[in-house]
Design a protein around this motif. Structure first.
Motif, PDB file in Angstrom:
ATOM      1  N   GLY A  56      -8.228  35.212  21.983  1.00  0.00           N
ATOM      2  CA  GLY A  56      -7.426  34.790  22.912  1.00  0.00           C
ATOM      3  C   GLY A  56      -7.130  35.549  24.233  1.00  0.00           C
ATOM      4  O   GLY A  56      -7.489  35.034  25.147  1.00  0.00           O
ATOM      5  N   PHE A  57      -7.049  36.798  24.074  1.00  0.00           N
ATOM      6  CA  PHE A  57      -6.739  37.581  25.576  1.00  0.00           C
ATOM      7  C   PHE A  57      -7.982  37.740  26.012  1.00  0.00           C
ATOM      8  O   PHE A  57      -8.214  38.124  27.206  1.00  0.00           O
ATOM      9  CB  PHE A  57      -5.985  38.996  25.160  1.00  0.00           C
ATOM     10  CG  PHE A  57      -4.602  38.423  25.312  1.00  0.00           C
ATOM     11  CD1 PHE A  57      -3.875  37.759  26.360  1.00  0.00           C
ATOM     12  CD2 PHE A  57      -3.745  38.626  24.199  1.00  0.00           C
ATOM     13  CE1 PHE A  57      -2.464  37.657  26.274  1.00  0.00           C
ATOM     14  CE2 PHE A  57      -2.386  38.320  24.074  1.00  0.00           C
ATOM     15  CZ  PHE A  57      -1.702  37.674  25.117  1.00  0.00           C
ATOM     16  N   LEU A  58      -9.370  38.112  25.526  1.00  0.00           N
ATOM     17  CA  LEU A  58     -10.370  38.521  25.855  1.00  0.00           C
ATOM     18  C   LEU A  58     -10.974  37.511  27.243  1.00  0.00           C
ATOM     19  O   LEU A  58     -11.124  37.623  28.154  1.00  0.00           O
ATOM     20  CB  LEU A  58     -11.390  38.730  24.860  1.00  0.00           C
ATOM     21  CG  LEU A  58     -12.502  39.803  25.360  1.00  0.00           C
ATOM     22  CD1 LEU A  58     -11.899  41.183  25.722  1.00  0.00           C
ATOM     23  CD2 LEU A  58     -13.344  40.084  24.040  1.00  0.00           C
ATOM     24  N   PHE A  75      -9.277  35.300  28.386  1.00  0.00           N
ATOM     25  CA  PHE A  75      -8.158  35.416  29.575  1.00  0.00           C
ATOM     26  C   PHE A  75      -8.412  36.040  30.660  1.00  0.00           C
ATOM     27  O   PHE A  75      -8.508  35.833  31.771  1.00  0.00           O
ATOM     28  CB  PHE A  75      -6.704  35.471  28.930  1.00  0.00           C
ATOM     29  CG  PHE A  75      -5.722  35.544  30.126  1.00  0.00           C
ATOM     30  CD1 PHE A  75      -5.219  34.392  30.596  1.00  0.00           C
ATOM     31  CD2 PHE A  75      -5.131  36.858  30.517  1.00  0.00           C
ATOM     32  CE1 PHE A  75      -4.170  34.546  31.809  1.00  0.00           C
ATOM     33  CE2 PHE A  75      -4.364  37.250  31.564  1.00  0.00           C
ATOM     34  CZ  PHE A  75      -3.868  36.039  32.061  1.00  0.00           C
TER      35      PHE A  75
END
Lengths: 495, 291, 76, 284
Positions: free
Chosen positions: B22-24, B26
């Protein structure tokens, strides 16, 4: 109670998925028939595959799900595997998705695909980005892998689309066709209709050669359909108001017949507006768009939802008397009763043109329509360059062309025209292949723009708005040309 | 209970997956948004652009139009879904013969893939063989052409969304209504409150947490709608149904304008987060008043 | 299970949020105050670019937002 | 007395009228899809009739006997089921942690996980593609075009929802039960699986169902992060939009087949949907 039911449901699903996962790897090889051993002495292909160390390698490619591609996947890939031991996995998907995935792969240089479908119009983008391997060079560097049955010279002039400035070739053509004028022979040759037409317009009913005639015929048959309670309209229009296909029909098929070439972009200074030397919003272009939008009045109601697929489907369903239709569909529309209601009644002709356009086309300045098609190219990022080279040569043999031509109405080699099988089909499709051979040079592919898709995305909303009536044709083209100028500067062209 | 290590250990797999998948991406999008990067421009590779992409965005008419259109769509469809869902949920609270059958039928759209919903509605509305244009023309004389008339397309897209998601709203509200304590309502009736008063001063406030939750979920999803609309109208006619998800898709995918498209999606994400954060805070406030 | 509704059931917000009360109209924890500051900074920058940048350069807004952020984080 | 009976009768008529109308509205589009799937390509443009006059079997037979299509179906089942299981288990662990320990920052974790679902998906396709092909690779093996890749990716969309849903339900389970079990000598794991999990079973069921449906239906990422081996059935729909006249009949047939498993699944478990869908807003 609840708990037990839940356990049952979960249990079933877990079991199911476990069984399935156990099956999945086994299902893969089962899908492909095992390669039969080549009898007798090893063929040239087998030896070459061994020389290049390719046996057991799997090559992966991506293509649009068209009849020629499916033939390549179902027939040629199997034959190639049997002959060489190289496995081909060809992913056939929709047009939009194919581009996304091929470009993502080549841009990131991940090397997933060993060969990709390159449409004639996108090649210049690919070349500008150095996505593709120079096949001429690769063949010259590996003479031991150059098949005696393969020669770039055997292809039609369509292969010129896949050359760079030095004449190096970057793709092996696998499909090519014209966007031609199709009409309903049964309607055009009906004496009662001919008489009524003559009475109304004062000249004989025949395939249109000018836009005025085209309009008259469209109007006549729309009225005829209405009067007789038929689902029949005068023309097809590839006028989808949310898909790139309408942009292509206008700029590649309609505008050239009015004498507006290369999308109306001045290729010396990369400008589109008339003020800056372009032609996108010239009077001729506006006339062309007005003509085309007017044709919607004589087209079946699905016209504004039609891409290239639906236009062919409408024509095949007998809902239009005439229209611009991609030639790859000509064969099945004319011969396949499972899919077409107009079998045996399809006439093929050159599209109508404005004054002077035919002369332009003959002298090479302009063109009267779209010569489309594609090739398989070899991405630089591929890890199996030499093996792929063998595959590309395999599909470029003269011996595989005729059956392929019949399966997909495509011709990429001169010799295919003379094949008896092709000539037999040619008779059924009112000489489409002959027309392609003789009039092919009058047609041309998309202009060599390295910014093709980027510019199309900017211009097409205005074409859609003209089709839906939100803008008048003149407004639409004025705004489109201004937007094109701005985008070209943004992309770094024509500062 | 004292040591938090065990707690974190149980939470860890969730957080690791969300961080990696998810954050990667982003942060990658954030990084790309600061560059000019279009493989088909004259300059190859990524060119540092700073906040120029955002500077262009706030003046980009097509983008702002699309944003506005998405807001209008999300607001309209979520409002209709809420109103209709509330009405239907109320009829389902009390058991009546056949309730289970109706409820089962009614849940059907919920399990359909958005892309299949789009395909279904396309088949319904396609001129030439779809029944909707045919019967509208036959019975009411309405010329229904989705791909020609912008307002018809917009309305159809809203109807499709309502068709697809009202069941979800209904069921969630039904769950809330079912769980609502009964005594206050009975007490109010004894006290002589009429239906409207009961609804306005008891049901709505008591249902507030569920209502806000539903609005949160539906708004979040309506703002990023792509599949159904792409299948039905592909954003047309013109740009009449080109919602922000489709707009971004067109910029990032066919146009391959990676930098600008990334900036665009970050901006949309920003608006969505702000909107949802406000709802979230409202939700938390409701919780506090309750305690 | 949840079908057998008891009178002790009630509807509550599915989320909890605890913090302190500053000049902001809601209770906030440290994280919230950072969050609000960032949101404000982005929002102000965007509006600035749209309406004010022609007259006043962007760094002015950044400085303003930084000051605002410090106030919010300390006192909010 | 009389007016109240009358009112009641009208109430019943209205209620049934409303629900019969709703049922028809719900069913007609799906029914029409089945009608189209039963027509051959030349029959499509005949005047629309809502009757199935003939059944053109090749629309179904062709895809169903196609090994490629079968593989898509199997992939979809594997991906959806594994993802739903994974999400359910992780959500159980995570919400148990969130509800039994006072973890610093836990208040905010909830909102931050939810934000992952808000991003417009199109822009994240390229980053995901790069991460799967470049970062998650061991030798020649990459996450691209694998089932595990899709399973993990769908966690991003499903886990926040699952945590949201489960958190409230988990908070409703009294801590005293845990403590009683500890006194009886149970360890943490036994408490979780034997005491807590059965109590939150409806929540787990609804989590599983919603995750399964989402994973089964997702299109954009499935289309772009798979190539041949891990493609799912929704992406198969795109392949049936072909050049030689959009293949509406076959596409409708594939869509019908694609919703069938979800449908059967749903009918089987639909009662839990109502009881579990409160997203934790019901507390005892």
């Amino acid at each position: 109670m609840l708990k037990r039911k839940l356990t049952v449901v979960l249990g079933i699903l877990v079991l199911f998925s476990m069984v399935l996962s156990a099956c999945a790897p086994a299902a893969l090889p089962a899908a492909q028939p095992a390669a039969p051993a080549v009898e007798g002495e090893a063929s040239w292909w087998r030896t070459a595959a061994q020389t290049a160390g390719c046996e057991g390698v799997t090559l992966r490619g991506i293509s649009e799900s068209t009849p020629p591609s499916r033939y390549a996947a179902d027939v040629l890939a199997k034959a190639f595997e049997a002959e060489t031991g190289i496995k081909i996995e060809l992913e056939a998907t929709s047009w939009d998705e194919m581009y996304t995935k091929a470009i993502n792969d080549m841009q990131a240089a991940t090397g997933i695909y060993d060969f990709v479908y390159i449409e004639q119009d996108i090649i210049y983008q690919y070349l500008a980005n150095n996505y593709l391997t120079n096949l001429t060079q690769l063949l010259a560097d590996n003479p031991e892998l150059a098949s005696p049955d393969f020669d770039f010279a055997k292809f039609t002039t369509f292969i010129d689309n896949f050359k760079d400035a030095e004449g190096n070739i970057y793709g092996v053509p696998m499909e090519a066709f014209l966007k031609v004028y199709l009409y309903r022979k049964d309607l055009f040759s009906d004496p009662a209709i001919q008489e009524a037409f003559k009475a109304q317009y004062g000249y004989d009913l025949a395939p249109a050669t000018t836009h005025a005639q085209y309009r008259d015929i469209a109007e006549f048959f729309t009225q005829y359909g209405r009067d007789n309670g038929l689902d029949l309209w005068g023309t097809t229009v590839q006028g989808n108001t949310g898909h790139a296909s309408s942009f292509y029909e206008f700029f590649e098929s309609i505008a050239p017949t009015f004498g507006v070439y290369n999308w109306g972009i001045n290729m010396d200074n990369w400008k589109a507006t008339v003020e800056n030397g372009g032609e996108m919003n010239s009077d001729k272009a506006k006339e062309a768009l007005a003509f085309w939008v007017d044709m919607l009045n004589y087209a079946p109601p699905e016209a504004t939802a039609s891409t290239w697929d639906e236009v062919a489907a409408s024509f095949a369903a007998g809902r239009a008397a005439q229209g611009w239709v991609y030639g790859e569909n000509a064969a099945w529309i004319a011969t396949d009763p499972d899919r077409s209601r107009v079998v045996g009644n399809v006439g093929v002709a050159l599209p109508p043109v404005a004054e002077g356009v035919m002369e332009d086309a003959e002298s090479g300045v302009g063109y009267i329509g779209y010569y489309d098609g594609g090739a398989f190219g070899l991405p630089v990022s591929s890890k199996n360059q030499l093996c792929t080279l063998l595959w590309l040569q395999y599909i470029g043999q003269e011996s595989v062309q005729a059956d392929w031509a019949i399966a997909g109405s495509r011709i990429v080699m001169e010799s295919t025209y003379d094949d008896p099988k092709v000539q037999e089909v040619d008779a059924k499709v009112d000489g489409y292949y002959t027309l392609m051979k003789e009039a092919g040079p009058l047609f041309r592919g998309a202009p060599p723009f390295p910014f093709h898709a980027a510019l199309r995305e900017v211009v097409q909303p205005y074409i859609w708005k003209a089709l839906s009536g939100e803008l008048t044709p003149a407004e639409a083209l004025d705004q489109a040309a201004a937007a094109a100028d701005a985008e070209l500067v943004n992309l770094g062209y024509g500062q | 209970m004292r040591s938090n290590r065990m707690g974190w250990a149980l939470l860890a797999p969730t957080l690791v997956i969300l961080a990696v998948v998810g954050f990667l991406p982003f942060f990658y999008v954030l990084y790309v948004s600061l560059f000019d990067w279009n493989p088909f421009s004259n300059q190859l590779g990524m060119q540092w652009a700073g906040v120029n992409n955002f500077r262009r965005l706030v003046f980009d008419g097509a983008f702002l139009d699309s944003l506005w259109r998405t807001g209008l769509f999300a607001f309209t469809s979520v409002t209709i879904e809420l109103a209709l869902g509330f009405l239907l949920a109320q009829t389902l609270v009390n058991s009546f013969p056949g309730r289970t059958i109706f409820r089962t039928i009614y849940v059907l759209p919920l399990v359909m893939a958005p892309i299949a919903v789009g395909a279904t509605w396309r088949l319904l509305t396609i001129p030439g063989f779809g029944p909707i244009p045919y019967y509208l023309d036959r019975w009411f004389g309405i010329d229904f052409r989705l791909a020609t008339y912008a307002d018809q397309a917009f309305i159809t897209v809203i109807l499709m969304d309502v068709w697809h998601w009202t069941p979800f709203v209904t069921l969630t509200l039904l769950a809330g209504l079912t769980a609502m304590p009964k005594e206050p309502l009975e007490q109010a009736q004894v006290d002589g409150a009429n239906r409207w008063q009961v609804f306005r001063y008891l049901t709505i406030p008591m249902m507030m947490p569920v209502l806000l939750t539903v609005i949160f979920i539906r708004l979040m999803d309506a703002l990023r709608i792509v599949d159904e609309v792409f299948m039905l109208t592909s954003g047309g006619p013109g740009t009449a149904t080109q919602f922000i998800g489709i707009h971004i898709y067109r910029v990032v995918v066919p146009k391959t304008d990676y930098g600008y498209g990334s900036a665009m999606s970050l901006l949309v994400l920003y608006f969505t987060i702000v909107l949802c954060w406000l709802l979230f805070i409202a939700l938390a406030q409701v919780g506090k008043q309750r305690e | 299970m949840a079908d057998t509704k008891t009178d002790s059931q009630k509807l509550v917000a599915p989320v909890q949020h605890k913090g302190r009360r500053g000049f902001l109209p809601i209770e906030t924890n440290t994280f919230d105050r950072y969050f609000i500051s960032v949101i404000l900074w982005i929002g102000v920058s965007l509006l600035w670019m749209r309406f004010l940048e022609a007259m006043i350069p962007l760094w002015v807004s950044t400085v303003l937002c930084l000051v605002l952020a410090i106030i919010i984080i300390r006192k909010g | 007395m009389k007016t109240s009976t009358l009112r009641k009768t009208f109430g019943w008529i209205g209620l049934y009228g409303l629900w019969i109308a709703m049922s028809i509205i719900t069913i007609v589009p799906i029914y029409w899809m089945i009608v189209v799937s039963a027509r051959s390509r030349v029959e499509l443009f005949d005047a629309p009739t809502l009757l199935i006059t003939s059944f053109y079997a090749p629309n179904y037979i062709k895809p169903l006997t196609d090994p490629v299509f079968q593989r898509y179906l199997v992939n979809s089942l594997i991906v959806a089921t594994s993802n739903a299981l994974l999400v359910t288990v992780l959500a159980l662990l995570a919400t148990y942690a969130l509800s039994r320990w006072r973890l610093p920052g836990a208040d905010n974790i909830f909102f931050w996980t939810i934000t992952q679902r808000m991003a417009p998906p199109a822009a994240f396709v390229l980053p995901m593609f790069l991460i799967y092909t470049r970062i998650f690779k061991i030798g020649d093996w990459t996450m691209f075009d694998t089932q595990i890749g899709l399973i993990l990716l769908y966690c991003v969309f499903n886990l926040p929802f699952a945590v949201w849903l489960m958190k409230g339900i988990m908070d409703g389970v009294p801590v005293e039960l845990d403590e009683a079990a500890f006194v009886d000598g149970a360890n943490r794991w036994t408490v979780l699986t034997r005491v807590v999990a059965p109590l939150v079973a409806p929540g787990l069921a609804i989590t599983f169902i919603l995750s399964w449906i989402f994973a089964w239906n997702e299109y954009l990422f499935a289309a772009n992060l798979t190539s041949v081996n891990a493609r799912t059935i929704t992406t198969g729909l795109a392949a049936f939009v072909s050049v030689t006249g959009t293949n509406w009949g076959e596409m409708a047939a594939v869509a019908t087949v694609a919703i069938l498993p979800a449908l059967i699944f749903l009918v089987f478990v639909q009662r839990y949907i109502v009881t579990g869908l409160t997203f934790g807003a019901v507390k005892e």
